[in-house]
Each structure stands twice: as structure tokens, then as C-alpha cells.
Design an enzyme around this catalytic site. Sequence first.
Site, PDB file in Angstrom:
ATOM      1  N   LYS A  75       0.804  -1.232   0.000  1.00 27.31           N
ATOM      2  CA  LYS A  75       0.000   0.000   0.000  1.00 27.31           C
ATOM      3  C   LYS A  75       0.835   1.279   0.000  1.00 27.31           C
ATOM      4  O   LYS A  75       0.412   2.289  -0.555  1.00 27.31           O
ATOM      5  CB  LYS A  75      -0.946   0.003   1.200  1.00 27.31           C
ATOM      6  CG  LYS A  75      -2.113  -0.961   1.074  1.00 27.31           C
ATOM      7  CD  LYS A  75      -3.042  -0.817   2.264  1.00 27.31           C
ATOM      8  CE  LYS A  75      -4.275  -1.690   2.106  1.00 27.31           C
ATOM      9  NZ  LYS A  75      -5.258  -1.467   3.173  1.00 27.31           N
ATOM     10  N   ASP A 111     -10.007   3.111   2.129  1.00 26.44           N
ATOM     11  CA  ASP A 111     -10.209   2.471   3.445  1.00 26.44           C
ATOM     12  C   ASP A 111     -10.965   3.414   4.394  1.00 26.44           C
ATOM     13  O   ASP A 111     -11.946   3.022   5.036  1.00 26.44           O
ATOM     14  CB  ASP A 111      -8.870   2.089   4.079  1.00 26.44           C
ATOM     15  CG  ASP A 111      -8.220   0.907   3.370  1.00 26.44           C
ATOM     16  OD1 ASP A 111      -8.959   0.050   2.842  1.00 26.44           O
ATOM     17  OD2 ASP A 111      -6.981   0.854   3.340  1.00 26.44           O
TER      18      ASP A 111
END
Length: 287
Positions: A75, A111
Site C-alpha cells: 500500500k 479504506d
Amino acid sequence: MSGAPPIDGETRLYGILGHPVSHTISPPMHNAAFRALGHNAVYLPFPVPPERLEAAVAGLRSVGVRGLNVTVPHKTAVVPLLAELTPAARAIGAVNTLRLDTGGWCGTNTDGTGFILSLQHDLGWRAEGKRVLMLGAGGSARSIGWHLLQEGAARLTIANRTPARAVALADALARDPGGTVECLPLDGLAGAAPDLLVNTTTVGMGDGRAPADLAPVGVREAVIDIVYAPPVTPLLEQARALGLAHTNGLGMLLYQGVAAFEFFTGAEAPVEAMRAALEAALQPPER
Ligand code: ATR
């Protein structure tokens, strides 16, 4: 519509990059969305070790993959390989979703968006003007904390097992104008009395433990635990016993997928089809 997607010369490709990816539930969720909308598209798992990330990102662009999710451990590492970042991704310094634009990959982070949407849809709760106590200071906490402040939370208090990480995260989040950000020790939460308590740690994920004893904290309104397996963690059991509104991390997982789908397809996501696929994928296999 059900069954396998009709793969032909027009099929659009999507997928998820991670290492490992064998346990990801993103493929069933996104493929269910494509089926529900009748899109000629398929979403695949791509297991990519860190040393092959750069080649994979370039190669998937060359073959015209339209969109990707990115998971552990890539990420942050993928960020320098992208042509563009959304403001959220730039501020958080990590991405979980890529879309192929004409100039290259554009990265975003859904997220925290998923977390905010779950608060709204699953708890009917909005952060504006509220005080939030967040347990944990890892990658999830960074994304969630940034979005809570963007939504107008008045005060964000961070408590973490390793206090130095809490201080570093508070410093990073306080750089954006917004509410007050402060830290508390994990054993000093009595009387904190936040409106919302968020668990972003991995405590409760099958270890039978709670990251904090809830009663002395004096939470006023709600508790959200981003753990979703088991569906009711010891922390959520305490929340239920105290009569607080509460939800687990399934909603965040669903809505980060919804936001990712909309980012890389431009279509409105079929939320209920995605929820059903997620719930089916999380069912223990029948014996
Ligand atoms: P993620 O990206 O899912 O947030 P992470 O970056 O590894 O994962 O962060 C995990 C979080 O859970 C951290 O806040 C971690 O605390 P430390 O910073 O002290 O490591 C927290 N955590 C993990 N195991 C824990 C435990 N047994 N007790 C308390 N906190 C724990």
C-alpha cells in the site's frame, strides 16, 4: 445473472495486487458487482512479491488492466510508481485502489472512505463536531483518523500500545487544518468520555481479547471495531452490554469495495449484491 462471466475479446480486466492474496475476498465481491450490472469484466487475484511490484504495475498497465486494488504489503511501496494521487492518498501516504488513466495509474485510498460510509449507513452516525477516541496507530488508523478529521470531528484522541507511534500519527494528522488531535496512554482511558470509540488494532481478531476495558472509558454514543472475524469481538460484547450502538468491520470492508468499484469503473456500485457476496465468502465452508 449468475455463473461465470462471459470472457471474450471485449472483457475488461481488474484485480488485486498483494502478497499473499489467496485469502482475499475482494474477487468475489467485485465479480458479483460486475455480474449484477451485466458488465463484461473480470476481477482477478495477482500474487506479487515486493521485488516484482514495479514490474507488475508496469506490466498490468501495458496489458490494459483498468483498475486494481492494492493490499498488504504494497500500500505504501506502490505510491512512487503512480502518475497521480488523489488528495486523500497524498495526505495518507498509502493507496488501496488504482485506476488506469491516459497518463498512467491514479491512486486513491478508500479504506477511510469505507469507514465513514459504514458509520453513516450502519450506525446512522456523523463525525461532525464529535469527539472520537481511536485505539491503534497503524495504517488503518492513519486513513480512518484523516477521514474523521475531514468529516469535521472536533477532537481525535489516539491511544496505542507503542506510544511513540501514536505521537507520530497525531503529529502527521495535525498538519491538516481541522479538529484537535491528542494522545492518551492505553492504560489511561478512564473518564475519556468520547462520543465514539474506534478500534483499529488487530486485538480481538481470534485472540479472545479486548483492546481496552470499555466501562471506565464512559463512551457516550457508539463503538466501531474494524475487526470483522469474529463478527462479535469481546470489545463489541462489552459495547452491547453497555447499551451502546455498535458495529464491526464488515461495513468498512464492504464500503471500501463500493468506493473502489466506483473509482475504477465510474459506475454506481450495486451495494446489496456486493454485501451478499462478501457475506457468502466469509461463511465457514460447509462440511
Ligand atoms: P493496520 O494496517 O491493519 O492498521 P498495522 O499498521 O500493523 O496494521 O497496525 C496494527 C495496530 O494494532 C497497531 O496500532 C498495533 O500497535 P503497535 O503500534 O504498538 O504495534 C496494534 N496492535 C497489534 N497487536 C496488538 C496487541 N497485542 N496489543 C495492542 N495493540 C496491538
